[in-house]
Enzyme design. Structure first.
Site, PDB file in Angstrom:
ATOM      1  N   TYR A   1       0.846  -1.182   0.000  1.00  0.00           N
ATOM      2  CA  TYR A   1       0.000   0.000   0.000  1.00  0.00           C
ATOM      3  C   TYR A   1       0.885   1.237   0.000  1.00  0.00           C
ATOM      4  CZ  TYR A   1      -3.544   3.348   1.697  1.00  0.00           C
ATOM      5  OH  TYR A   1      -4.394   4.417   1.847  1.00  0.00           O
TER       6      TYR A   1
ATOM      7  N   LYS B   1       4.297   8.861   9.338  1.00  0.00           N
ATOM      8  CA  LYS B   1       4.049   8.314  10.663  1.00  0.00           C
ATOM      9  C   LYS B   1       5.035   8.816  11.730  1.00  0.00           C
ATOM     10  CE  LYS B   1       1.895   4.222   8.589  1.00  0.00           C
ATOM     11  NZ  LYS B   1       0.485   4.221   8.881  1.00  0.00           N
TER      12      LYS B   1
ATOM     13  N   ASP C   1       9.252   2.615   0.024  1.00  0.00           N
ATOM     14  CA  ASP C   1       8.207   3.305   0.770  1.00  0.00           C
ATOM     15  C   ASP C   1       8.395   2.916   2.238  1.00  0.00           C
ATOM     16  OD1 ASP C   1       6.004   4.223   2.061  1.00  0.00           O
ATOM     17  OD2 ASP C   1       4.533   3.412   0.657  1.00  0.00           O
TER      18      ASP C   1
HETATM   19  C1  LIG Z   1       3.751   1.896   3.478  1.00  0.00           C
HETATM   20  C2  LIG Z   1       2.721   2.988   3.484  1.00  0.00           C
HETATM   21  N1  LIG Z   1       2.756   3.933   2.541  1.00  0.00           N
HETATM   22  C3  LIG Z   1       1.867   4.935   2.518  1.00  0.00           C
HETATM   23  C4  LIG Z   1       0.870   5.027   3.455  1.00  0.00           C
HETATM   24  C5  LIG Z   1      -0.108   6.163   3.436  1.00  0.00           C
HETATM   25  O1  LIG Z   1       0.107   7.004   4.514  1.00  0.00           O
HETATM   26  P1  LIG Z   1      -1.054   7.958   5.067  1.00  0.00           P
HETATM   27  O2  LIG Z   1      -2.086   7.080   5.672  1.00  0.00           O
HETATM   28  O3  LIG Z   1      -0.343   8.836   6.048  1.00  0.00           O
HETATM   29  O4  LIG Z   1      -1.579   8.714   3.904  1.00  0.00           O
HETATM   30  C6  LIG Z   1       0.790   4.061   4.465  1.00  0.00           C
HETATM   31  C7  LIG Z   1      -0.263   4.115   5.478  1.00  0.00           C
HETATM   32  O5  LIG Z   1      -0.422   3.270   6.306  1.00  0.00           O
HETATM   33  C8  LIG Z   1       1.744   3.009   4.475  1.00  0.00           C
HETATM   34  O6  LIG Z   1       1.717   2.068   5.406  1.00  0.00           O
END
Ligand SMILES: Cc1ncc(COP(=O)(O)O)c(C=O)c1O
Length: 470
Positions: free
Chosen positions: A187, A310, A282
């Site tokens: 994700y 985060k 990511d």
């Molecule tokens: C690996 C990863 N990338 C991107 C995101 C998206 O982040 P946000 O929820 O702050 O938009 C998340 C959210 O959990 C994530 O775990």
């Protein structure tokens, strides 16, 4: 103890011989424990949560502002929370939980840390947003750059989604190519090009893709199973000179917890380099979690670009992307690739991030996370197996997960073989025992520096009890 005795209506007699007192005290203690457990069970109610959630459903789609919170995949009543502190959370009915979600990752030093709160209130006195440069941006940028091997320059944004959107545009701008490879179950936020075989809420709700995403937006997104280098090689072969980037979670947290196979990340590094394609980690989830320098430090594989979120916001909305200077200098206003944000780099988020990273940098932080997470995962796996359930799982530092199946789990297809109905029953029973895990089989768990051995022991004892009843 006195309060507990009064509370459950049990009194210990006073005029007895020493041994009799000892025996009697033990019996009293065990009666008190039993009565407390029964009392707790009797009093576990989510009445106020239920009322609040029913009202919320009329006000917000599904009653929530982010889908997984609605408990769709585990069933039962979503919990409405009132407060958090350290490793614990309290709901509006007054129930207390040991928390293994940590606001989905940011709360790595514990919720509502006193030092972070004090620093925030000092910063707040000067204002909450300048819409102009502030010194705190430099401080956090320097901390991020010195910690994360691939990052020479950084751009702060407001969420992980925004970070991934920005980094994708940058990769395309830099390479002049449009195609990307992402992995099934990973994700990268909810921007259109990534909503293809995405993990997290999309996986939890079993959504194939989202309506509203134009075909054109995902046309250039190619997918491969995670940990499958031969599919990646085939994609490179079939799309020679067209691939801008390969993006992945270096440790998957959004399809449950899945580790990369020993040489997977190195193989991706090699093939991307050979094809002038950018490798993007990511690290919104893994950054500052599995080690101070993230997965890239832990596995010693340096990507070209990295996204963060985060933890670097310490519980306030934040995201970031960064990488080699020559690539980052493409970003406006240094370069032509446009990306902006009204609240980006705001003093509050910067402050919470700075103080969170300061604490994490202290000696022994990651050793502690590794130790207690290992204890928790071992305890839960042992408890499940002892009660005859198929269960597997793993952890790296303060990130963990377990699947209701024998495993091994290398990709999203493997993860989907889990007994999600049983997980739902386990989940709801653990709530009643005062343990709050992520409400989905397809989400990782998060440990914090505030978790104690007592938290872990209580959680394992609860799991032992629940597994016997499943
Ligand atoms: C690996 C990863 N990338 C991107 C995101 C998206 O982040 P946000 O929820 O702050 O938009 C998340 C959210 O959990 C994530 O775990």
């Amino acid at each position: 103890m006195a309060a507990a005795i009064t509370g459950v209506g049990v009194t210990c007699p006073s005029k007895l011989s020493q041994t009799a007192v000892g025996r009697r005290q033990k019996r009293c203690a065990s009666i008190i424990r039993m009565t407390l457990v029964e009392e707790k069970k009797k009093t576990y109610s989510l009445k106020k949560s239920e009322e609040a959630f029913n009202a919320a459903k009329e006000l917000m789609p599904g009653g929530v502002n982010s889908p997984v919170r609605a408990f769709k995949s585990v069933g039962g009543q979503p919990i409405v929370f009132d407060s958090v502190k350290g490793s614990h959370m309290w709901d509006i009915d007054g129930n207390e939980y040991i928390d293994y979600v940590g606001s989905w990752g940011p709360a790595i030093i514990g919720h509502a840390d006193d030092e972070v709160l004090a620093a925030l209130s000092e910063t707040m006195k000067k204002g909450t947003s300048f819409g102009a440069p502030c010194l705190l941006e430099n401080v956090l940028a320097e901390m991020v750059i010195s910690a994360v091997p691939s990052i020479e320059m950084v751009r702060f944004v407001n969420s992980g989604t925004e970070a991934c959107m920005g980094v994708l545009r940058l990769a395309r701008a830099y390479t002049g190519r449009e195609k990307i490879i992402k992995f099934e179950g990973c994700y990268h936020g909810h921007a259109d090009p990534f909503l293809v075989k995405a993990g997290s809420g999309v996986a939890t709700l079993g959504l194939p893709d989202s309506p509203g995403v134009p075909k054109a937006a995902t046309f250039e997104t190619l997918t491969s199973p995670y940990n499958d280098i031969s599919t990646v090689e085939r994609l490179f072969e079939a799309n020679k000179g067209q691939l801008a980037a390969v993006i992945l979670e270096p440790v998957v947290g959004n399809a449950g917890f899945i580790s990369p196979k020993p040489d997977f990340l190195n193989a991706l590094r090699k093939i991307t380099k050979e094809n002038d394609t950018l490798l993007i980690f990511d690290e919104v989830m893994t950054g500052f979690r599995i080690s101070y320098g993230g997965a890239q430090e832990y596995f010693r594989v340096t990507p070209d670009l990295t996204t963060l979120g985060k933890i670097i916001g310490g519980g306030l909305p934040v995201g970031a992307y960064g990488g080699r200077r020559e690539i980052m200098e493409m970003v406006a206003p240094a370069g032509p690739m446009y990306q902006a944000g009204t609240l980006s780099g705001n003093p509050l988020a910067m402050t919470a991030g700075i103080h969170t990273l300061k604490r994490l940098k202290e000696k022994g932080s990651y050793e502690y996370l590794d130790k207690i997470t290992g204890q928790l995962v071992k305890g839960i796996l042992d408890a499940g197996k002892k009660a005859g359930h198929a269960i597997s799982g793993g952890f790296i530092s303060g990130m963990f997960g377990f699947f209701f199946q024998d495993g091994p789990v290398y990709d999203f297809e493997d993860a989907k073989k889990s007994d999600t109905a049983k997980f739902g029953r386990f989940y709801r029973a653990m709530l009643e025992e005062g343990v709050y895990f992520a409400p989905s089989q397809f989400e990782a768990g998060f440990m914090s520096l505030a978790h104690t051995s007592e938290d872990i022991e209580k959680t394992i004892a609860a799991a032992e009890k629940v597994f016997r009843t499943l």
